[in-house]
Design a protein around this motif. Structure first.
Motif, PDB file in Angstrom:
ATOM      1  N   GLY A 205      41.424  42.151  34.734  1.00  0.00           N
ATOM      2  CA  GLY A 205      41.662  41.235  35.704  1.00  0.00           C
ATOM      3  C   GLY A 205      42.834  39.956  35.409  1.00  0.00           C
ATOM      4  O   GLY A 205      43.218  39.126  36.223  1.00  0.00           O
ATOM      5  N   ASP A 206      43.287  40.175  34.266  1.00  0.00           N
ATOM      6  CA  ASP A 206      44.401  39.222  33.820  1.00  0.00           C
ATOM      7  C   ASP A 206      45.677  39.694  34.028  1.00  0.00           C
ATOM      8  O   ASP A 206      46.464  40.026  33.296  1.00  0.00           O
ATOM      9  CB  ASP A 206      44.287  38.987  32.341  1.00  0.00           C
ATOM     10  CG  ASP A 206      45.013  37.843  31.796  1.00  0.00           C
ATOM     11  OD1 ASP A 206      45.909  37.292  32.788  1.00  0.00           O
ATOM     12  OD2 ASP A 206      44.553  37.143  30.765  1.00  0.00           O
ATOM     13  N   HIS A 207      45.980  39.843  35.467  1.00  0.00           N
ATOM     14  CA  HIS A 207      47.343  40.381  36.161  1.00  0.00           C
ATOM     15  C   HIS A 207      48.454  39.442  35.633  1.00  0.00           C
ATOM     16  O   HIS A 207      49.605  39.963  35.361  1.00  0.00           O
ATOM     17  CB  HIS A 207      47.014  40.408  37.583  1.00  0.00           C
ATOM     18  CG  HIS A 207      46.073  41.249  38.031  1.00  0.00           C
ATOM     19  ND1 HIS A 207      46.130  42.632  37.815  1.00  0.00           N
ATOM     20  CD2 HIS A 207      44.825  40.879  38.444  1.00  0.00           C
ATOM     21  CE1 HIS A 207      44.920  42.972  38.517  1.00  0.00           C
ATOM     22  NE2 HIS A 207      44.485  42.266  38.990  1.00  0.00           N
TER      23      HIS A 207
ATOM     24  N   ALA B 180      40.114  43.533  27.012  1.00  0.00           N
ATOM     25  CA  ALA B 180      40.898  42.459  27.461  1.00  0.00           C
ATOM     26  C   ALA B 180      41.060  41.225  26.552  1.00  0.00           C
ATOM     27  O   ALA B 180      41.988  40.476  26.332  1.00  0.00           O
ATOM     28  CB  ALA B 180      40.670  41.944  28.915  1.00  0.00           C
ATOM     29  N   GLN B 181      39.760  40.979  26.152  1.00  0.00           N
ATOM     30  CA  GLN B 181      39.606  39.623  25.425  1.00  0.00           C
ATOM     31  C   GLN B 181      40.607  40.098  23.945  1.00  0.00           C
ATOM     32  O   GLN B 181      41.315  39.104  23.527  1.00  0.00           O
ATOM     33  CB  GLN B 181      38.284  39.582  24.814  1.00  0.00           C
ATOM     34  CG  GLN B 181      38.062  38.173  23.870  1.00  0.00           C
ATOM     35  CD  GLN B 181      38.671  36.947  24.380  1.00  0.00           C
ATOM     36  OE1 GLN B 181      38.461  36.879  25.714  1.00  0.00           O
ATOM     37  NE2 GLN B 181      39.133  36.107  23.744  1.00  0.00           N
TER      38      GLN B 181
ATOM     39  N   ARG C  64      44.191  39.615  24.869  1.00  0.00           N
ATOM     40  CA  ARG C  64      44.740  38.236  24.848  1.00  0.00           C
ATOM     41  C   ARG C  64      44.774  37.751  23.691  1.00  0.00           C
ATOM     42  O   ARG C  64      45.699  36.969  23.263  1.00  0.00           O
ATOM     43  CB  ARG C  64      43.539  37.417  25.797  1.00  0.00           C
ATOM     44  CG  ARG C  64      43.499  37.422  27.344  1.00  0.00           C
ATOM     45  CD  ARG C  64      42.778  36.815  28.033  1.00  0.00           C
ATOM     46  NE  ARG C  64      41.297  37.092  27.984  1.00  0.00           N
ATOM     47  CZ  ARG C  64      40.711  37.659  28.931  1.00  0.00           C
ATOM     48  NH1 ARG C  64      41.449  38.348  29.953  1.00  0.00           N
ATOM     49  NH2 ARG C  64      39.411  38.044  28.702  1.00  0.00           N
TER      50      ARG C  64
ATOM     51  N   PHE D 192      47.890  38.694  22.065  1.00  0.00           N
ATOM     52  CA  PHE D 192      48.949  38.835  23.162  1.00  0.00           C
ATOM     53  C   PHE D 192      50.256  38.668  22.634  1.00  0.00           C
ATOM     54  O   PHE D 192      51.500  39.168  22.953  1.00  0.00           O
ATOM     55  CB  PHE D 192      48.664  37.635  24.016  1.00  0.00           C
ATOM     56  CG  PHE D 192      49.694  37.613  25.164  1.00  0.00           C
ATOM     57  CD1 PHE D 192      49.958  38.368  26.274  1.00  0.00           C
ATOM     58  CD2 PHE D 192      50.582  36.395  25.325  1.00  0.00           C
ATOM     59  CE1 PHE D 192      50.699  38.570  27.146  1.00  0.00           C
ATOM     60  CE2 PHE D 192      51.721  36.407  26.222  1.00  0.00           C
ATOM     61  CZ  PHE D 192      51.716  37.503  27.206  1.00  0.00           C
TER      62      PHE D 192
ATOM     63  N   ASN E  97      50.692  41.751  40.304  1.00  0.00           N
ATOM     64  CA  ASN E  97      50.825  40.313  40.299  1.00  0.00           C
ATOM     65  C   ASN E  97      51.845  39.907  41.339  1.00  0.00           C
ATOM     66  O   ASN E  97      52.441  38.617  41.361  1.00  0.00           O
ATOM     67  CB  ASN E  97      51.686  39.915  38.899  1.00  0.00           C
ATOM     68  CG  ASN E  97      51.638  38.475  38.651  1.00  0.00           C
ATOM     69  OD1 ASN E  97      52.667  37.913  38.418  1.00  0.00           O
ATOM     70  ND2 ASN E  97      50.441  37.693  38.358  1.00  0.00           N
TER      71      ASN E  97
ATOM     72  N   LEU F 154      44.649  44.335  29.780  1.00  0.00           N
ATOM     73  CA  LEU F 154      44.745  43.115  30.697  1.00  0.00           C
ATOM     74  C   LEU F 154      44.485  43.325  32.093  1.00  0.00           C
ATOM     75  O   LEU F 154      43.702  42.580  32.717  1.00  0.00           O
ATOM     76  CB  LEU F 154      46.076  42.172  30.368  1.00  0.00           C
ATOM     77  CG  LEU F 154      46.034  41.814  28.959  1.00  0.00           C
ATOM     78  CD1 LEU F 154      47.729  41.180  28.834  1.00  0.00           C
ATOM     79  CD2 LEU F 154      44.934  40.562  28.776  1.00  0.00           C
TER      80      LEU F 154
ATOM     81  N   ARG G 250      49.071  37.948  32.635  1.00  0.00           N
ATOM     82  CA  ARG G 250      49.682  38.181  31.450  1.00  0.00           C
ATOM     83  C   ARG G 250      49.967  39.599  31.198  1.00  0.00           C
ATOM     84  O   ARG G 250      51.156  39.522  30.646  1.00  0.00           O
ATOM     85  CB  ARG G 250      48.451  38.046  30.162  1.00  0.00           C
ATOM     86  CG  ARG G 250      48.128  36.558  29.718  1.00  0.00           C
ATOM     87  CD  ARG G 250      47.107  36.684  28.574  1.00  0.00           C
ATOM     88  NE  ARG G 250      47.174  35.334  27.727  1.00  0.00           N
ATOM     89  CZ  ARG G 250      46.040  34.340  28.322  1.00  0.00           C
ATOM     90  NH1 ARG G 250      45.271  34.892  29.340  1.00  0.00           N
ATOM     91  NH2 ARG G 250      45.900  33.473  27.608  1.00  0.00           N
TER      92      ARG G 250
ATOM     93  N   ASP H 269      35.824  44.160  29.346  1.00  0.00           N
ATOM     94  CA  ASP H 269      36.010  42.694  28.919  1.00  0.00           C
ATOM     95  C   ASP H 269      36.432  42.497  27.482  1.00  0.00           C
ATOM     96  O   ASP H 269      37.159  41.814  27.233  1.00  0.00           O
ATOM     97  CB  ASP H 269      34.697  41.912  29.407  1.00  0.00           C
ATOM     98  CG  ASP H 269      34.168  41.960  30.695  1.00  0.00           C
ATOM     99  OD1 ASP H 269      35.207  42.054  31.318  1.00  0.00           O
ATOM    100  OD2 ASP H 269      33.255  41.736  30.915  1.00  0.00           O
TER     101      ASP H 269
END
Length: 691
Positions: A204-206, A176-177, A180, A183, A234, A200, A208, A173
């Motif tokens: 789970g941020d597919h 990923a944060q 982001r 980015f 994605n 990412l 992005r 997490d």
């Protein structure tokens, strides 16, 4: 080892002071000579400067052991050392050789001294973090790069390291944060874009990750591989394939890249994708990395699904040896052995699966079938009986209680998202499903899945109380009138169903209507249940044996019931259907044409808590019609009835087996990667392997 000779002669050498000469000796790695010169200076009453103190500590470490020298280093005054800037000596003469030789703990200790002495040095902290990471001391490594970032806030490579270390440490997490938040700079260093995409993806941020992937031009094989994974996750398999092609054209190649390219082709799933392109890339990948588990298992499974059973065996055998705990790999290996005619070996593999996971119904059925095929009938019966007893012990006392348990569990079932998304897209514009909220619709669909499996459990495990399940059947008067002319003719007929609705309701209905029938099913023939006598088992017979038994039953006047969207052969043909490809067997249509028998479409469904039945006559051959033309017309009618059924209540979907098996995520539109253009695949043929 002899010490390097010091330069002698010349004006430069003659002008050196004794202290400078000693320093030069140590910097030239003449440890003993340098130490001797420093000792001589100190015995003569001379004083060493801070630079000489550091070099003496280095020489002691290199000659007398780490503990002796590090104590000398720790005893130095940090301010005096900073004044003479001894960093370069420590990094070149201690840190670099320690790292090169694998003495990481010692390197970390020296770097720890460096960052305490030179706290403003981002480079030292970056080096320290790298060594700590190799020692898997993740919190300390992350703390060092974070501190370095405070002294160099605009350093993008340092930012990449901060993300990467968090990913490696399992802080998904947090990684990923951070990805982001940063980015916008992910493409500043294109060669490191995989770090952002990986963080990412794992977070789970597919979407992005895919948006980064869509902007790259494959600068190296590592970035290209992760970009393909991001696009595929994605739902953009075609774009992923384009990235892979770009990378190969640019000369970038690796086993990981080939693996991702193959998976992208399999995700897109056309005939040529599955049977040509994916196999080509997997073959190349295995050649580059012959001991890679993922490549071997995927190559073996893809060969299996292409019908190249004997070729699949060695790759799946190797995969099972590399990862003996992976059930899916062993199951694929067992299937390849079975379809290669190696029944005894297949039975051994399935038996290992059955013993290691007694709760897995699929392995118990497969093991019983394989043992039967291998001639070990008594062992197969014993295993299956034990399987029935365990399932029976887990069932409530009454069917009503069991159904209540289904009500409570609905909404907790894990169903592949692609199946749910596809089924949602097929619901009708009118009717009960049209106005349902997605959450309620999914819960109802999961209830249908559980209810169907409960019916099988009850019929197999609670024969003495089978009538409790039969009470779910609605009135059979309409079905009785439908079947009456078929029954009076005295001829056999085909009941063509699919993996939809409460499938086992049909078995109960035909039994109550006293219609002699045979059902093609995976339940092994050694089952002692009442309904097993009506089965033609695919679990312990070859494809040819199943076909012969079915034709014989039709000629003897039985109704032969089969799921047209199911197949014994893992390489069975597929046909396009509603933007997907589904398995479809032409056997039913061929049998009706050749034997001159009628056929019906059948689908059970739930209506006000009871099981009712959709029954529709399917086309019969026209005079002078060819077999090929009839198959096309019959297929069109059957698929049309199936489409109507899928538009109905979510409880009637079932969501497993048959047509659901090959459902893939719908291809998303999106930006095509720079410089890439996708090439269309070939449509899947409708040729069936059962003739």
């Amino acid at each position: 080892m002899a010490e390097p000779a010091l330069e002698r002669g010349g004006a430069g050498a003659r002008s050196l002071s004794p202290l400078d000469a000693a320093k030069r000796a140590i910097r030239a790695e003449a440890w003993a000579s340098g130490l001797a010169q420093l000792d001589e200076i100190e015995r003569a009453g001379g004083v060493l400067d801070a630079g000489a103190d550091v070099l003496k500590a280095i020489a002691l470490i290199r000659t007398q052991g780490f503990a002796a020298g590090i104590d000398a280093l720790d005893g130095l005054d940090a301010q005096r050392v900073r004044d003479v800037r001894a960093r370069a000596d420590l990094r070149r003469l201690l840190v670099a050789p320690f790292v090169k030789s694998g003495a990481l703990a010692e390197a970390a200790r020296v770097l720890d001294w460096l960052v305490r002495t030179y706290p403003e040095s981002a480079d030292d902290r970056r080096s320290y973090a790298s060594v700590l990471a190799r020692l898997k001391r993740w919190p300390e490594a992350i703390a060092q790069v974070d501190e370095a970032a405070r002294t160099a806030p605009g350093d993008v490579p340092l930012l990449a390291t901060r993300i990467q270390l968090r990913t490696q440490a399992g802080e998904t997490d947090a990684a990923a944060q951070l990805a982001r938040e940063s980015f916008g700079v992910a493409m500043v260093i294109p060669g490191a874009a995989h770090i952002w995409m990986t963080a990412l993806l794992r977070g789970g941020d597919h979407a992005r990750a895919a948006s980064i992937a869509a902007k790259i031009d494959a600068p190296n094989h590592r970035v290209a591989s992760v970009a393909m994974q991001a696009l595929r996750s994605n739902g953009r398999a075609a774009a992923a394939i384009s990235v892979g092609r770009l990378a190969l054209r640019a000369g970038h190649d690796s086993a990981a890249l080939r693996s991702q390219l193959a998976q992208a082709h399999l995700a897109r799933g056309t005939h040529d994708d599955r049977l040509v392109a994916a196999l080509e890339h997997l073959a190349a990948g295995v050649q580059m990395s012959p001991d890679d588990l993922r490549l071997n298992s995927l190559y073996g499974e893809t060969l299996l699904r292409a019908g190249r059973f004997a070729q699949a065996v060695p790759f799946l055998e190797k995969s099972a040896a590399l990862a003996p705990e992976l059930e899916h790999v062993r199951a694929m290996y067992a299937r390849a052995l079975r379809h290669s005619g190696r029944h005894a070996e297949s039975a051994g593999q399935y038996l290992q699966l059955a013993r290691s996971n007694e709760a897995h119904a699929r392995w118990q059925r497969a093991a019983a079938g394989a043992l039967t095929q291998a001639g070990r009938t008594e062992e197969a019966a014993s295993l299956f009986d034990a399987f029935i007893r365990r399932r029976s012990a887990g069932l409530p006392a009454t069917f009503e209680q069991a159904l209540a348990r289904v009500d409570a569990a609905a909404g907790t079932v894990t169903v592949p998202r692609a199946r749910l998304d596809w089924a949602w897209s097929l619901r009708g514009e009118t009717g009960p499903a049209a106005s349902m909220a997605r959450e309620d619709w999914e819960r109802a669909a999961q209830w249908g899945y559980l209810a169907d499996h409960l019916l099988l459990d009850w019929l197999e495990c609670r024969e003495d109380r089978a009538e409790e399940a039969m009470d779910l059947l609605a009135s059979l008067d309409e079905a009785d009138r439908f079947f009456e002319p078929l029954r009076e003719s005295g001829r056999g007929f085909v009941v063509a169903t699919a993996h939809v609705g409460p499938m086992y309701g049909g078995l109960m209905a035909l039994d109550l209507l006293d219609i002699p029938s045979r059902w093609i099913a995976s339940t092994p023939g050694i089952s002692r249940s009442h309904y097993a006598r009506s089965l033609i088992s695919t679990g312990d017979q070859t494809e040819v044996q199943v076909v012969k038994a079915s034709l014989k039953a039709l000629q003897e006047g039985h109704a032969v019931c089969l799921a047209v969207d199911g197949a014994l052969n893992p390489a069975a043909a597929r046909v396009p259907f509603e933007n997907q490809e589904i398995t479809w067997s032409s056997f039913a249509a061929r049998a009706c044409f050749r034997l001159g028998l009628p056929s019906i479409f059948y689908a059970p469904r739930w209506e006000q808590g009871r099981i009712t039945h959709t029954l529709e006559r399917l086309p019969e051959p026209h005079e002078g019609e060819t077999l090929e033309d009839y198959i096309v017309r019959w297929q069109h009618a059957w698929l049309a009835h199936l489409r109507t059924h899928l538009a109905g209540r979510p409880e009637d979907l079932r969501l497993s087996g048959g047509l659901w098996r090959h459902v893939v995520t719908a291809e998303r539109s999106g930006e095509t990667p720079a410089g890439a253009r996708d090439e269309p695949g070939s449509p899947s043929p409708t040729v069936d392997l059962i003739t």
